[in-house]
Enzyme design. Structure first.
Site, short mmCIF file in Angstrom:
data_model
loop_
_atom_site.label_atom_id
_atom_site.label_comp_id
_atom_site.label_asym_id
_atom_site.label_seq_id
_atom_site.Cartn_x
_atom_site.Cartn_y
_atom_site.Cartn_z
N HIS A 56 17.38 -31.39 -12.40
CA HIS A 56 17.51 -32.30 -13.55
C HIS A 56 18.96 -33.01 -13.47
O HIS A 56 19.78 -32.72 -12.74
CB HIS A 56 17.21 -31.62 -14.96
CG HIS A 56 18.28 -30.46 -15.75
ND1 HIS A 56 18.70 -29.62 -14.91
CD2 HIS A 56 19.08 -30.80 -16.65
CE1 HIS A 56 19.42 -28.66 -15.48
NE2 HIS A 56 19.81 -29.58 -16.62
N HIS A 58 21.35 -33.48 -15.79
CA HIS A 58 22.75 -33.16 -16.36
C HIS A 58 23.88 -33.31 -15.42
O HIS A 58 23.78 -32.71 -14.25
CB HIS A 58 22.81 -32.02 -17.20
CG HIS A 58 21.75 -32.22 -18.33
ND1 HIS A 58 21.04 -31.08 -18.97
CD2 HIS A 58 21.30 -33.27 -19.20
CE1 HIS A 58 20.50 -31.69 -20.16
NE2 HIS A 58 20.58 -32.97 -20.34
N ASP A 60 26.38 -31.35 -15.24
CA ASP A 60 26.92 -30.11 -14.72
C ASP A 60 25.82 -29.42 -13.78
O ASP A 60 26.14 -28.33 -13.19
CB ASP A 60 26.85 -29.09 -15.90
CG ASP A 60 25.52 -28.68 -16.48
OD1 ASP A 60 24.95 -29.82 -16.90
OD2 ASP A 60 25.41 -27.61 -16.77
N HIS A 61 25.10 -30.40 -13.33
CA HIS A 61 24.12 -30.12 -12.13
C HIS A 61 23.95 -31.04 -10.89
O HIS A 61 23.74 -30.42 -9.82
CB HIS A 61 22.66 -29.88 -12.78
CG HIS A 61 22.41 -28.79 -13.66
ND1 HIS A 61 22.07 -27.48 -13.31
CD2 HIS A 61 22.79 -28.57 -15.05
CE1 HIS A 61 22.00 -26.83 -14.40
NE2 HIS A 61 22.60 -27.33 -15.58
N HIS A 114 13.94 -28.69 -21.68
CA HIS A 114 15.16 -28.91 -21.66
C HIS A 114 15.65 -30.36 -21.57
O HIS A 114 16.16 -30.79 -22.48
CB HIS A 114 15.84 -28.15 -20.53
CG HIS A 114 17.33 -28.21 -20.61
ND1 HIS A 114 18.26 -27.65 -21.46
CD2 HIS A 114 18.24 -28.73 -19.35
CE1 HIS A 114 19.57 -28.13 -21.06
NE2 HIS A 114 19.48 -28.68 -19.86
N ASP A 133 17.77 -25.19 -15.80
CA ASP A 133 17.93 -24.98 -17.27
C ASP A 133 16.83 -24.65 -17.89
O ASP A 133 16.71 -25.10 -19.33
CB ASP A 133 18.78 -25.83 -17.82
CG ASP A 133 20.29 -26.09 -17.46
OD1 ASP A 133 20.58 -24.96 -16.52
OD2 ASP A 133 21.13 -26.74 -17.86
N HIS A 171 22.63 -21.13 -15.11
CA HIS A 171 23.71 -20.77 -15.92
C HIS A 171 23.89 -19.26 -15.86
O HIS A 171 22.84 -18.49 -15.76
CB HIS A 171 23.57 -21.40 -17.12
CG HIS A 171 24.13 -22.79 -17.36
ND1 HIS A 171 25.47 -23.24 -17.49
CD2 HIS A 171 23.31 -23.81 -17.00
CE1 HIS A 171 25.04 -24.56 -17.44
NE2 HIS A 171 23.99 -24.88 -17.27
FE FE Z 1 22.91 -26.91 -17.56
ZN ZN Z 2 21.08 -29.14 -18.37
#
Ligand code: FE
Ligand code: ZN
Length: 241
Positions: A56, A58, A60-61, A114, A133, A171
């Protein structure tokens, strides 16, 4: 020959995943948000990279995606529905598509909740589920864009997979998730046992992942919610926990 999955700890509590098709030696990295850490992990694994998979959009990915692609010259695969907000995709996929890693094949699953465009990848050979996530060990992703009904449906699509499936999520939230799971189900002896194992793993500096899907079906409160209303209530309680 099965796919093997290894977590690569990045950022504060994210995991990128290094996947190897043991038949051909082909290697993929999932969600390489930290390019330097992922490139180091790939070099240590032999310096081969065939594929980048994104769950996805985001940061942080996906943040390191372009740098990793540039270093290894390999294609990036992500959700067609989110192509407008992902790094440039070499292949845009949707539910039902297959993605090859060497001789292994991943099935693409739409797993909204998410985010609305979130996808997951399931490798039947090796039983590896890459779920970003969506599902966490003893938890699930926050509903940042999707509805409770969408997330409930996504988790239940996973529930149909074999119990020995390895859950490879985005995570290391397992210890905090265990505290919430015990708060809603304090008398569950199996959950207490699992929470103690998780605590020991973390104290030893080891990842708690991948988790077994069968364990999640038995112990994860979000997987055990009987209907959407109960799931939505649980998700709201976790948000306030
Ligand atoms: Fe994440
Ligand atoms: Zn995420």
């Amino acid at each position: 020959m099965p796919v093997q999955a290894r977590p690569v700890p990045i950022l504060s509590d994210n995991y990128a995943w290094l996947l190897t098709d043991s038949g051909t030696g082909a290697v993929a990295i999932v969600d390489p948000a930290d390019a330097a850490a992922c490139i180091t992990a790939i070099e240590h694994a032999g310096g081969r990279l065939d594929l980048i998979l994104l769950t996805h959009h985001h940061a942080d990915h996906v943040a390191g995606t372009d740098a990793v692609r540039e270093r290894f010259g390999c294609p990036v695969v992500g959700a067609a529905a989110d192509a407008h907000r992902l790094p440039a995709l070499d292949r845009a996929v949707r539910s039902g598509d297959e993605v090859a890693l060497g001789a292994a094949k991943a099935q693409v699953l739409d797993t909204p909740g998410h985010t609305v465009g979130h996808i997951s990848f399931y490798f039947p050979d090796g039983g590896v589920l890459i779920c970003g996530d969506t599902l966490f060990s003893l938890g699930c992703g926050r509903l940042l864009e999707g509805t409770a009904a969408q997330m409930f449906g996504s988790l239940h699509a996973f529930a149909a997979l074999p119990p020995e499936t390895l859950v490879c999520c985005g995570h290391e939230y397992t210890a905090a998730n265990a505290r919430f799971a015990l708060a809603v189900d304090p008398d569950n002896a199996a959950l207490r046992q699992r929470a103690a194992e998780i605590k020991a793993e973390r104290e030893a500096g080891r990842p708690t992942l991948p988790a077994r899907l069968g364990s999640e079906l038995a112990l994860n409160p979000f997987m055990r919610a009987p209907d959407v209303a109960a799931f939505a209530d649980l998700r709201a309680r976790k948000d306030r926990f």
